[in-house]
Design a protein around this motif. Structure first.
Motif, PDB file in Angstrom:
ATOM      1  N   VAL A  10       0.957  -1.209  -0.048  1.00 23.97           N
ATOM      2  CA  VAL A  10       0.124  -0.080   0.050  1.00 23.97           C
ATOM      3  C   VAL A  10       0.991   1.401  -0.009  1.00 23.97           C
ATOM      4  CG1 VAL A  10      -1.745   1.203   1.385  1.00 23.97           C
ATOM      5  CG2 VAL A  10      -2.027  -1.148   1.040  1.00 23.97           C
ATOM      6  N   ILE A  11       1.846   1.258   0.942  1.00 16.88           N
ATOM      7  CA  ILE A  11       2.904   2.182   0.924  1.00 16.88           C
ATOM      8  C   ILE A  11       3.279   2.616  -0.505  1.00 16.88           C
ATOM      9  CG2 ILE A  11       5.001   2.991   1.866  1.00 16.88           C
ATOM     10  CD1 ILE A  11       4.096   1.757   4.620  1.00 16.88           C
ATOM     11  N   VAL A  12       3.979   1.556  -1.021  1.00 18.33           N
ATOM     12  CA  VAL A  12       4.514   1.809  -2.410  1.00 18.33           C
ATOM     13  C   VAL A  12       3.613   2.208  -3.592  1.00 18.33           C
ATOM     14  CG1 VAL A  12       5.555   0.567  -4.357  1.00 18.33           C
ATOM     15  CG2 VAL A  12       6.189  -0.070  -1.888  1.00 18.33           C
ATOM     16  N   VAL A  13       2.394   1.766  -3.631  1.00 13.81           N
ATOM     17  CA  VAL A  13       1.479   2.178  -4.515  1.00 13.81           C
ATOM     18  C   VAL A  13       1.024   3.663  -4.251  1.00 13.81           C
ATOM     19  CG1 VAL A  13      -1.105   1.652  -5.107  1.00 13.81           C
ATOM     20  CG2 VAL A  13       0.378  -0.286  -4.952  1.00 13.81           C
ATOM     21  N   LEU A  14       0.948   3.976  -2.981  1.00 17.06           N
ATOM     22  CA  LEU A  14       0.498   5.315  -2.809  1.00 17.06           C
ATOM     23  C   LEU A  14       1.828   6.261  -2.995  1.00 17.06           C
ATOM     24  CD1 LEU A  14      -1.030   5.493   0.513  1.00 17.06           C
ATOM     25  CD2 LEU A  14      -2.233   5.971  -1.595  1.00 17.06           C
ATOM     26  N   ALA A  15       2.883   5.910  -2.948  1.00 10.77           N
ATOM     27  CA  ALA A  15       4.175   6.828  -3.394  1.00 10.77           C
ATOM     28  C   ALA A  15       4.309   6.816  -4.722  1.00 10.77           C
ATOM     29  CB  ALA A  15       5.373   5.903  -2.589  1.00 10.77           C
ATOM     30  N   VAL A  16       3.968   5.757  -5.548  1.00 15.08           N
ATOM     31  CA  VAL A  16       4.010   5.955  -6.914  1.00 15.08           C
ATOM     32  C   VAL A  16       3.038   7.060  -7.625  1.00 15.08           C
ATOM     33  CG1 VAL A  16       3.603   4.733  -9.035  1.00 15.08           C
ATOM     34  CG2 VAL A  16       4.979   3.715  -7.380  1.00 15.08           C
ATOM     35  N   LEU A  17       1.821   6.734  -6.753  1.00 14.43           N
ATOM     36  CA  LEU A  17       0.493   7.814  -7.330  1.00 14.43           C
ATOM     37  C   LEU A  17       0.770   9.141  -6.730  1.00 14.43           C
ATOM     38  CD1 LEU A  17      -2.249   5.378  -6.713  1.00 14.43           C
ATOM     39  CD2 LEU A  17      -1.561   5.939  -8.707  1.00 14.43           C
ATOM     40  N   LEU A  18       1.392   9.398  -5.664  1.00 16.77           N
ATOM     41  CA  LEU A  18       1.428  10.508  -5.087  1.00 16.77           C
ATOM     42  C   LEU A  18       2.790  11.536  -5.467  1.00 16.77           C
ATOM     43  CD1 LEU A  18      -0.191  10.113  -1.913  1.00 16.77           C
ATOM     44  CD2 LEU A  18      -0.976  11.227  -3.765  1.00 16.77           C
ATOM     45  N   LEU A  19       3.700  10.838  -5.552  1.00 12.05           N
ATOM     46  CA  LEU A  19       5.214  11.359  -5.899  1.00 12.05           C
ATOM     47  C   LEU A  19       5.505  11.051  -7.264  1.00 12.05           C
ATOM     48  CD1 LEU A  19       6.869   9.901  -2.592  1.00 12.05           C
ATOM     49  CD2 LEU A  19       5.835  12.226  -3.193  1.00 12.05           C
ATOM     50  N   GLU A  20       6.445  11.971  -7.572  1.00 13.92           N
ATOM     51  CA  GLU A  20       7.193  11.831  -8.778  1.00 13.92           C
ATOM     52  C   GLU A  20       8.012  10.614  -9.186  1.00 13.92           C
ATOM     53  OE1 GLU A  20       8.821  15.517 -10.592  1.00 13.92           O
ATOM     54  OE2 GLU A  20       7.486  16.702  -9.377  1.00 13.92           O
ATOM     55  N   PRO A  21       7.962  10.112 -10.069  1.00 12.62           N
ATOM     56  CA  PRO A  21       8.876   8.778 -10.202  1.00 12.62           C
ATOM     57  C   PRO A  21      10.322   8.989 -10.173  1.00 12.62           C
ATOM     58  CG  PRO A  21       7.081   8.731 -11.870  1.00 12.62           C
ATOM     59  CD  PRO A  21       7.057  10.214 -11.185  1.00 12.62           C
ATOM     60  N   LYS A  22      10.612  10.044 -10.572  1.00 13.46           N
ATOM     61  CA  LYS A  22      12.227  10.578 -10.398  1.00 13.46           C
ATOM     62  C   LYS A  22      12.534  10.751  -8.830  1.00 13.46           C
ATOM     63  CE  LYS A  22      11.517  15.596 -11.429  1.00 13.46           C
ATOM     64  NZ  LYS A  22      12.529  16.378 -10.666  1.00 13.46           N
ATOM     65  N   ASP A  23      11.708  11.171  -8.158  1.00 12.35           N
ATOM     66  CA  ASP A  23      12.061  11.346  -6.740  1.00 12.35           C
ATOM     67  C   ASP A  23      12.031  10.168  -5.942  1.00 12.35           C
ATOM     68  OD1 ASP A  23      12.369  14.075  -7.193  1.00 12.35           O
ATOM     69  OD2 ASP A  23      10.368  14.513  -6.525  1.00 12.35           O
ATOM     70  N   LEU A  24      11.298   9.100  -6.478  1.00 11.30           N
ATOM     71  CA  LEU A  24      11.122   7.964  -5.524  1.00 11.30           C
ATOM     72  C   LEU A  24      12.534   7.268  -4.809  1.00 11.30           C
ATOM     73  CD1 LEU A  24       8.236   6.084  -7.238  1.00 11.30           C
ATOM     74  CD2 LEU A  24       8.303   7.276  -5.115  1.00 11.30           C
TER      75      LEU A  24
END
Length: 59
Positions: A10-24
């Protein structure tokens, strides 16, 4: 406290949806360092924290 696979997913999915991929990668690295730091602190100081809580409970 342990994080299970479901919570991590869930954390990973939310991170991908809410943050820019280059910042991950940068955010993941900082999060891992912070987690390891907190874990290390608790591991070394857990007994002292538990004893302090016991003393405060008795007062």
């Amino acid at each position: 406290m342990e994080i299970g696979f479901g919570e991590l997913l869930v954390i990973v999915v939310l991170a991908v949806l809410l943050l820019e991929p280059k910042d991950l990668p940068r955010i993941a690295k900082k999060s891992a360092k912070m987690y390891l730091g907190v874990r290390s602190f608790l591991k070394t100081n857990w007994l002292a924290l538990a004893e302090d809580a016991e003393e405060n409970k008795e007062e």
